[in-house]
Design a protein around this motif. Structure first.
Motif, PDB file in Angstrom:
ATOM      1  N   TYR A 231       0.841  -1.199   0.000  1.00  0.00           N
ATOM      2  CA  TYR A 231       0.000   0.000   0.000  1.00  0.00           C
ATOM      3  C   TYR A 231       0.876   1.248   0.000  1.00  0.00           C
ATOM      4  O   TYR A 231       1.745   1.414   0.860  1.00  0.00           O
ATOM      5  CB  TYR A 231      -0.919   0.008   1.226  1.00  0.00           C
ATOM      6  N   LEU A 232       0.635   2.115  -0.978  1.00  0.00           N
ATOM      7  CA  LEU A 232       1.358   3.369  -1.080  1.00  0.00           C
ATOM      8  C   LEU A 232       0.397   4.512  -0.786  1.00  0.00           C
ATOM      9  O   LEU A 232      -0.610   4.678  -1.492  1.00  0.00           O
ATOM     10  CB  LEU A 232       1.951   3.535  -2.477  1.00  0.00           C
ATOM     11  N   VAL A 233       0.683   5.259   0.265  1.00  0.00           N
ATOM     12  CA  VAL A 233      -0.211   6.335   0.696  1.00  0.00           C
ATOM     13  C   VAL A 233       0.324   7.657   0.161  1.00  0.00           C
ATOM     14  O   VAL A 233       1.341   8.170   0.619  1.00  0.00           O
ATOM     15  CB  VAL A 233      -0.327   6.376   2.233  1.00  0.00           C
ATOM     16  N   ASN A 234      -0.369   8.200  -0.832  1.00  0.00           N
ATOM     17  CA  ASN A 234       0.076   9.423  -1.497  1.00  0.00           C
ATOM     18  C   ASN A 234      -0.515  10.634  -0.798  1.00  0.00           C
ATOM     19  O   ASN A 234      -1.725  10.854  -0.816  1.00  0.00           O
ATOM     20  CB  ASN A 234      -0.363   9.405  -2.962  1.00  0.00           C
ATOM     21  N   MET A 235       0.356  11.402  -0.179  1.00  0.00           N
ATOM     22  CA  MET A 235      -0.087  12.581   0.565  1.00  0.00           C
ATOM     23  C   MET A 235       0.485  13.856  -0.060  1.00  0.00           C
ATOM     24  O   MET A 235       1.290  13.788  -0.993  1.00  0.00           O
ATOM     25  CB  MET A 235       0.320  12.460   2.039  1.00  0.00           C
ATOM     26  N   SER A 236       0.077  14.978   0.460  1.00  0.00           N
ATOM     27  CA  SER A 236       0.578  16.245  -0.067  1.00  0.00           C
ATOM     28  C   SER A 236       2.056  16.404   0.266  1.00  0.00           C
ATOM     29  O   SER A 236       2.590  15.750   1.173  1.00  0.00           O
ATOM     30  CB  SER A 236      -0.208  17.412   0.525  1.00  0.00           C
ATOM     31  N   ARG A 237       2.709  17.267  -0.464  1.00  0.00           N
ATOM     32  CA  ARG A 237       4.125  17.542  -0.211  1.00  0.00           C
ATOM     33  C   ARG A 237       4.335  18.006   1.232  1.00  0.00           C
ATOM     34  O   ARG A 237       5.259  17.566   1.928  1.00  0.00           O
ATOM     35  CB  ARG A 237       4.603  18.612  -1.196  1.00  0.00           C
ATOM     36  N   LYS A 238       3.464  18.896   1.678  1.00  0.00           N
ATOM     37  CA  LYS A 238       3.571  19.456   3.022  1.00  0.00           C
ATOM     38  C   LYS A 238       3.439  18.367   4.078  1.00  0.00           C
ATOM     39  O   LYS A 238       4.231  18.290   5.026  1.00  0.00           O
ATOM     40  CB  LYS A 238       2.495  20.528   3.223  1.00  0.00           C
ATOM     41  N   ASP A 239       2.434  17.519   3.926  1.00  0.00           N
ATOM     42  CA  ASP A 239       2.208  16.449   4.905  1.00  0.00           C
ATOM     43  C   ASP A 239       3.370  15.457   4.929  1.00  0.00           C
ATOM     44  O   ASP A 239       3.761  14.961   5.990  1.00  0.00           O
ATOM     45  CB  ASP A 239       0.914  15.700   4.593  1.00  0.00           C
ATOM     46  N   TYR A 240       3.903  15.146   3.761  1.00  0.00           N
ATOM     47  CA  TYR A 240       5.011  14.189   3.698  1.00  0.00           C
ATOM     48  C   TYR A 240       6.239  14.718   4.430  1.00  0.00           C
ATOM     49  O   TYR A 240       6.886  13.979   5.189  1.00  0.00           O
ATOM     50  CB  TYR A 240       5.356  13.892   2.237  1.00  0.00           C
ATOM     51  N   ILE A 241       6.554  15.979   4.239  1.00  0.00           N
ATOM     52  CA  ILE A 241       7.743  16.553   4.877  1.00  0.00           C
ATOM     53  C   ILE A 241       7.550  16.658   6.380  1.00  0.00           C
ATOM     54  O   ILE A 241       8.477  16.372   7.159  1.00  0.00           O
ATOM     55  CB  ILE A 241       8.062  17.929   4.261  1.00  0.00           C
ATOM     56  N   ARG A 242       6.345  17.024   6.826  1.00  0.00           N
ATOM     57  CA  ARG A 242       6.127  17.178   8.266  1.00  0.00           C
ATOM     58  C   ARG A 242       5.736  15.865   8.950  1.00  0.00           C
ATOM     59  O   ARG A 242       5.584  15.803  10.160  1.00  0.00           O
ATOM     60  CB  ARG A 242       5.059  18.224   8.526  1.00  0.00           C
ATOM     61  N   LYS A 243       5.555  14.813   8.140  1.00  0.00           N
ATOM     62  CA  LYS A 243       5.238  13.472   8.651  1.00  0.00           C
ATOM     63  C   LYS A 243       3.925  13.432   9.433  1.00  0.00           C
ATOM     64  O   LYS A 243       3.790  12.732  10.438  1.00  0.00           O
ATOM     65  CB  LYS A 243       6.381  12.931   9.536  1.00  0.00           C
ATOM     66  N   LYS A 244       2.939  14.133   8.929  1.00  0.00           N
ATOM     67  CA  LYS A 244       1.612  14.135   9.546  1.00  0.00           C
ATOM     68  C   LYS A 244       0.560  14.166   8.452  1.00  0.00           C
ATOM     69  O   LYS A 244       0.684  14.922   7.484  1.00  0.00           O
ATOM     70  CB  LYS A 244       1.440  15.346  10.471  1.00  0.00           C
ATOM     71  N   TRP A 285      19.718  18.005  -1.777  1.00  0.00           N
ATOM     72  CA  TRP A 285      18.377  18.574  -1.940  1.00  0.00           C
ATOM     73  C   TRP A 285      17.412  18.002  -0.906  1.00  0.00           C
ATOM     74  O   TRP A 285      16.617  18.726  -0.309  1.00  0.00           O
ATOM     75  CB  TRP A 285      17.878  18.292  -3.353  1.00  0.00           C
ATOM     76  N   CYS A 286      17.481  16.687  -0.684  1.00  0.00           N
ATOM     77  CA  CYS A 286      16.600  16.047   0.296  1.00  0.00           C
ATOM     78  C   CYS A 286      16.869  16.577   1.708  1.00  0.00           C
ATOM     79  O   CYS A 286      15.937  16.767   2.503  1.00  0.00           O
ATOM     80  CB  CYS A 286      16.780  14.528   0.259  1.00  0.00           C
ATOM     81  N   LYS A 287      18.136  16.822   2.018  1.00  0.00           N
ATOM     82  CA  LYS A 287      18.476  17.383   3.337  1.00  0.00           C
ATOM     83  C   LYS A 287      17.876  18.769   3.489  1.00  0.00           C
ATOM     84  O   LYS A 287      17.341  19.116   4.552  1.00  0.00           O
ATOM     85  CB  LYS A 287      19.992  17.442   3.503  1.00  0.00           C
ATOM     86  N   GLU A 288      17.929  19.542   2.440  1.00  0.00           N
ATOM     87  CA  GLU A 288      17.365  20.895   2.487  1.00  0.00           C
ATOM     88  C   GLU A 288      15.851  20.860   2.643  1.00  0.00           C
ATOM     89  O   GLU A 288      15.267  21.699   3.342  1.00  0.00           O
ATOM     90  CB  GLU A 288      17.742  21.653   1.212  1.00  0.00           C
ATOM     91  N   GLN A 289      15.205  19.882   1.995  1.00  0.00           N
ATOM     92  CA  GLN A 289      13.747  19.775   2.081  1.00  0.00           C
ATOM     93  C   GLN A 289      13.284  19.180   3.401  1.00  0.00           C
ATOM     94  O   GLN A 289      12.148  19.381   3.829  1.00  0.00           O
ATOM     95  CB  GLN A 289      13.208  18.928   0.922  1.00  0.00           C
ATOM     96  N   GLY A 290      14.148  18.383   4.028  1.00  0.00           N
ATOM     97  CA  GLY A 290      13.815  17.770   5.305  1.00  0.00           C
ATOM     98  C   GLY A 290      13.140  16.418   5.200  1.00  0.00           C
ATOM     99  O   GLY A 290      12.530  15.944   6.165  1.00  0.00           O
ATOM    100  N   ALA A 291      13.260  15.767   4.032  1.00  0.00           N
ATOM    101  CA  ALA A 291      12.639  14.443   3.858  1.00  0.00           C
ATOM    102  C   ALA A 291      13.345  13.699   2.729  1.00  0.00           C
ATOM    103  O   ALA A 291      13.746  14.307   1.735  1.00  0.00           O
ATOM    104  CB  ALA A 291      11.155  14.578   3.544  1.00  0.00           C
ATOM    105  N   PRO A 292      13.490  12.386   2.852  1.00  0.00           N
ATOM    106  CA  PRO A 292      14.113  11.595   1.791  1.00  0.00           C
ATOM    107  C   PRO A 292      13.095  11.230   0.716  1.00  0.00           C
ATOM    108  O   PRO A 292      11.881  11.318   0.924  1.00  0.00           O
ATOM    109  CB  PRO A 292      14.580  10.343   2.526  1.00  0.00           C
ATOM    110  N   SER A 293      13.591  10.806  -0.428  1.00  0.00           N
ATOM    111  CA  SER A 293      12.720  10.217  -1.446  1.00  0.00           C
ATOM    112  C   SER A 293      12.280   8.836  -0.959  1.00  0.00           C
ATOM    113  O   SER A 293      13.040   8.125  -0.315  1.00  0.00           O
ATOM    114  CB  SER A 293      13.468  10.080  -2.774  1.00  0.00           C
ATOM    115  N   ALA A 294      11.047   8.466  -1.283  1.00  0.00           N
ATOM    116  CA  ALA A 294      10.527   7.152  -0.886  1.00  0.00           C
ATOM    117  C   ALA A 294      10.648   6.118  -1.997  1.00  0.00           C
ATOM    118  O   ALA A 294      10.309   4.950  -1.800  1.00  0.00           O
ATOM    119  CB  ALA A 294       9.055   7.280  -0.463  1.00  0.00           C
TER     120      ALA A 294
END
Length: 398
Positions: A231-244, A285-294
């Motif tokens: 199952y892949l849960v596709n969320m908004s960019r904002k939610d993915y970075i903040r993990k909520k 780039w991922c460090k700057e964004q605060g989230a890794p690629s999945a």
């Protein structure tokens, strides 16, 4: 013995992407059942640089186009072996991904692509099920709402209904038989009755407890709900970075109540941006964004879900990953290279990857007494480096 643990699909190493009727977003697709546009196969095409088939997608519910891609399985072990052997050719492990868009309520009765759509699912080994967990008025949904749990119920219900239809047809075939019934046919009849009852109770086939013989029979039927699911849960960019994400707890609860298959949160929007960043700059780039690629996790999890491993052959000419079913014996692994290797199998000369990595070279492994010869009963381990000895002549020449 559960089917999820032991079933082996009949087609090779391919995943499907199924989507519940929706229109496209910038980059959705892959191998799943999606309830709407969420992750395009174009992301995998851009990320993997290994393209096969078309990349065109359609915004039509039930579109018959089947975008496909071959994606490489990321593996630091493979990269290290290439750095050591510096081969002329390097061949990584891979998955073939097929995007099947537009699953709608009533697909089992012919809505949307109907039978054509569901037949595509039957031809793959596993399913990425993409769940929409973001709100965006510009990305429509066939049901005109965002409710991933309701989408999950619809898709799994449609797949079960199609399996019920398939088994009902199998039973009708048994009724037409004339004369004495063989032991094998009787076992198939009993299996069909048992599985049909399980499905009618609202259960997916892969979650049942089946005997080895029943699994053998089930493999020949290629039932849709027997296939492994990620199952892949596709969320908004904002939610993915903040993990909520407000939808994620309910999705998790649903999945746990329906088999507990792997769940991977990701953001199609974030991955689309990541894919456009030059490869050498992606880590920063991922460090700057605060989230890794999945994406790496998505691919490796899918690979493991269909019970695949691979061993390496390594030398100056080529470093290559050879994909086999988990639990394969050495002769069967040899057969992945060439049928003569299996037919004339003598032994497998094996190096453990961790030992090779620690010692630094093949010569050092041999000097340490860790270069092993294994016979026909050896079960190949993921990451083994193997050289096969075989003999298919009467003269004893290799």
């Amino acid at each position: 013995m559960t089917l999820m643990q032991y079933i082996a699909a009949a087609t090779g190493y391919e995943f499907s992407v199924l989507t519940m009727g929706s229109c496209p977003a910038a980059g959705e697709g892959y191998w799943f059942i999606q309830q709407m546009p969420v992750l395009p196969i174009t992301l995998f095409l851009k990320w993997s640089n290994a393209i096969s088939g078309t990349v065109d997608n359609s915004d039509q519910v039930g579109c018959s186009a089947l975008p496909q891609a071959r994606v490489n399985v990321p593996d630091d072990r493979f990269n290290w072996l290439c750095s050591v052997y510096k081969p002329k050719s390097a061949v990584p492990a891979f998955l073939d991904v097929c995007d099947i868009a537009g699953l709608v309520k009533g697909a089992s009765q012919g809505e949307g692509l109907g039978n054509a759509f569901l037949s595509h699912i039957a031809a793959v080994d596993g399913i990425y099920h993409v769940c929409r967990a973001f709100e965006d008025p510009d990305v429509t949904h066939v049901e005109d709402r965002v409710d991933p749990v309701a989408d999950l119920d619809i898709i799994h219900s449609e797949l079960r209904l199609k399996d019920i239809e398939r088994l009902t047809g199998i039973q009708e075939g048994f009724k037409k038989l004339r004369g004495a019934v063989t032991k094998e046919v009787k076992e198939e009849q009993e299996c069909a009755d048992k599985v049909l009852q399980w499905l009618q109770e609202g259960n997916d086939v892969r979650l049942g407890d089946w005997s080895a013989r029943e699994i053998e029979i089930l493999n020949s039927w290629q039932l849709l709900t027997a296939k492994p699911v990620v199952y892949l849960v596709n969320m908004s960019r904002k939610d993915y970075i903040r993990k909520k994400n407000k939808f994620l707890p309910k999705i998790f609860e649903w999945v746990q109540a329906h088999g507990g298959d792997p769940i991977i949160p990701f953001s199609g929007a974030y991955e689309n941006e990541h894919a456009d960043v030059p490869e050498e700059a992606r880590e920063e780039w991922c460090k700057e964004q605060g989230a890794p690629s999945a994406l790496s996790k998505i691919i490796t999890t899918g690979f493991k879900a269909i019970h695949l491993i691979y061993f390496f052959t390594a030398g100056a000419d080529e470093v290559k990953c050879w994909q086999i079913r988990k639990g394969s014996k050495a002769p069967q692994a040899a057969g992945a290279i060439h049928t003569d290797f299996e037919r004339g199998f003598i032994c497998a000369e094996v190096m453990d990857y961790e030992e090779l990595h620690e010692l630094g070279s093949e010569q050092a492994v041999k000097a340490a007494g860790k270069y092993r010869q294994q016979g026909k009963n050896y079960t190949v381990t993921d990451g083994d480096i193997i050289y096969f000895k075989f003999n298919v002549t009467s003269t004893g020449k290799k």
